[in-house]
Design a protein around this motif. Sequence first.
Motif, PDB file in Angstrom:
ATOM      1  N   LEU A 126       5.834   4.452   2.009  1.00 43.37           N
ATOM      2  CA  LEU A 126       5.599   5.860   2.296  1.00 43.37           C
ATOM      3  C   LEU A 126       6.290   6.702   1.235  1.00 43.37           C
ATOM      4  CD1 LEU A 126       6.229   6.012   6.165  1.00 43.37           C
ATOM      5  CD2 LEU A 126       4.206   5.217   4.907  1.00 43.37           C
TER       6      LEU A 126
ATOM      7  N   ALA B 235      -3.660   5.675   7.586  1.00 41.81           N
ATOM      8  CA  ALA B 235      -3.545   4.557   6.643  1.00 41.81           C
ATOM      9  C   ALA B 235      -2.839   3.364   7.272  1.00 41.81           C
ATOM     10  CB  ALA B 235      -2.804   5.005   5.390  1.00 41.81           C
ATOM     11  N   LEU B 236      -1.766   3.608   8.033  1.00 44.55           N
ATOM     12  CA  LEU B 236      -0.974   2.503   8.584  1.00 44.55           C
ATOM     13  C   LEU B 236      -1.732   1.717   9.639  1.00 44.55           C
ATOM     14  CD1 LEU B 236       2.526   4.218   8.924  1.00 44.55           C
ATOM     15  CD2 LEU B 236       1.751   2.651   7.133  1.00 44.55           C
TER      16      LEU B 236
ATOM     17  N   LEU C 223      -3.656  -0.942   7.858  1.00 41.35           N
ATOM     18  CA  LEU C 223      -2.916  -1.530   6.746  1.00 41.35           C
ATOM     19  C   LEU C 223      -3.340  -2.977   6.520  1.00 41.35           C
ATOM     20  CD1 LEU C 223      -0.570  -0.975   4.734  1.00 41.35           C
ATOM     21  CD2 LEU C 223       0.979  -1.864   6.488  1.00 41.35           C
TER      22      LEU C 223
ATOM     23  N   VAL D 181      -3.091   4.875  -1.432  1.00 40.82           N
ATOM     24  CA  VAL D 181      -3.980   5.574  -0.525  1.00 40.82           C
ATOM     25  C   VAL D 181      -3.451   6.992  -0.335  1.00 40.82           C
ATOM     26  CG1 VAL D 181      -4.890   5.681   1.829  1.00 40.82           C
ATOM     27  CG2 VAL D 181      -4.672   3.468   0.683  1.00 40.82           C
TER      28      VAL D 181
ATOM     29  N   THR E 208       0.857  -1.179   0.000  1.00 41.18           N
ATOM     30  CA  THR E 208       0.000   0.000   0.000  1.00 41.18           C
ATOM     31  C   THR E 208       0.891   1.225   0.000  1.00 41.18           C
ATOM     32  OG1 THR E 208      -1.762  -1.120   1.230  1.00 41.18           O
ATOM     33  CG2 THR E 208      -1.778   1.292   1.229  1.00 41.18           C
TER      34      THR E 208
ATOM     35  N   VAL F 227      -3.940  10.334   1.857  1.00 43.12           N
ATOM     36  CA  VAL F 227      -4.527  10.902   3.074  1.00 43.12           C
ATOM     37  C   VAL F 227      -4.485  12.419   2.932  1.00 43.12           C
ATOM     38  CG1 VAL F 227      -4.412  11.093   5.569  1.00 43.12           C
ATOM     39  CG2 VAL F 227      -3.759   8.941   4.450  1.00 43.12           C
TER      40      VAL F 227
ATOM     41  N   ASN G 291      -0.189   9.713   8.189  1.00 47.64           N
ATOM     42  CA  ASN G 291       0.253   8.370   7.817  1.00 47.64           C
ATOM     43  C   ASN G 291      -0.417   7.309   8.671  1.00 47.64           C
ATOM     44  OD1 ASN G 291       2.408   8.019   5.661  1.00 47.64           O
ATOM     45  ND2 ASN G 291       3.220   9.785   6.756  1.00 47.64           N
TER      46      ASN G 291
ATOM     47  N   VAL H  56       1.345   5.016   0.563  1.00 53.32           N
ATOM     48  CA  VAL H  56       0.653   6.010   1.368  1.00 53.32           C
ATOM     49  C   VAL H  56       1.256   7.383   1.077  1.00 53.32           C
ATOM     50  CG1 VAL H  56       0.011   6.749   3.687  1.00 53.32           C
ATOM     51  CG2 VAL H  56       0.239   4.299   3.173  1.00 53.32           C
TER      52      VAL H  56
ATOM     53  N   ALA I 112       3.933  -1.361   3.487  1.00 55.32           N
ATOM     54  CA  ALA I 112       3.490  -0.014   3.153  1.00 55.32           C
ATOM     55  C   ALA I 112       4.659   0.736   2.553  1.00 55.32           C
ATOM     56  CB  ALA I 112       2.979   0.717   4.390  1.00 55.32           C
TER      57      ALA I 112
END
Length: 370
Positions: free
Chosen positions: A100, A89-90, A93, A50, A18, A52, A86, A20, A98
């Motif tokens: 970043l 989203a984390l 997860l 994703v 994912t 944010v 963050n 982020v 992830a």
Amino acid sequence: MSGAAPGAGAGAGGPEVTAVVVTYDGAHLLPGCLDSLAAQTVGRDRLRVVLVDNASHDDTLALVRRDYPWVEVVASPRNLGFAGGNDLALDRLATPFAFLLNSDARAEPHAVEELLAAATEPGAERVAAFNATVLLQQPYRHAAPGEDGPGVLDTPAGRVVADDAGPVRLVNTTGNLVTTDGYGIDRGWLEDARTHAPEPEVFGFCGAAALLRREALAEVGTFDRAFFMYYEDTDLSWRLRRAGWGVRHVPGARVDHIHAASSVEGSPLFLLHNDRNRLLTLTVNATAGLAARCVARSVVTALSTTLRRNEPWSRTALRWRALGSWLRLLPRALAARARTARTARVPRAAVQAMLVPPPPPRPLSAPPAH
């Protein structure tokens, strides 16, 4: 290729990563960032994205929904900063990893694939974070003898001048280091990318561009939202180290970064959070001796600049504000310190042995530890 969705890939077991991206009033930066994620060679079936949004006032949400419908949007009702953004989203997860990526950064097409390869190779099971090679987006050339003026920098790579056609790429970071006097710094800052060849192991990851392992986050937690921005990645890296996890640099994963595009280095916001969060990081993670010395030094510095008036009062006032904010958060930090001690596998002194001597003065102030 603005708005293009990630292409099909070979993965068959659902997304593995994912990505982020946290943004605040960054609509002007997002196309470059999201287009770079769309171009990743891992493919759409292995990579979900994703975004944010930290309660932006610009047209961020309209832009993403119009031009990037494949991006999942998490809209925060208020600005939670880099750390809290963050974590939105984390904390939920659903993939093993992830990635970043700063909104003012652009990942080269193979970046995520390189990071995933490093994370899944034999022997990497206890490595929690994999830092990309983050380069300053602006190219440079070596300055001619006597050349001076705007855009000229004195760097470890020599005197260089900004030039869009220049062959020199300067390093922003290949991971975070902490010095023996308690400051977080970027490894490789302003070095020539062609000759910077550090060891794979590095103290911590830089949140501008790093792959994190969900299993490790489940063990030690995600970012501390109280940090808001700056040093939150150093704090998390230190907690990962205490838990016995490693951090590595992956040289082939390259990311271009517009340094300080999403925050203003030297601004009151930067100085306040940078000063305070350094002390919070040390309070939670360092030995009592180092933490106490660094806090005492900050108090002495604030007293000295108050009495001598050898800097603008606005800067001195920020020093006191940072100390006051640290003091208000001290009970929280001490509670976090106790929690870490109960579950740690590695003694504080052993992790602290990884700290490095302070570097010589730099031509530019060091970028924040994102």
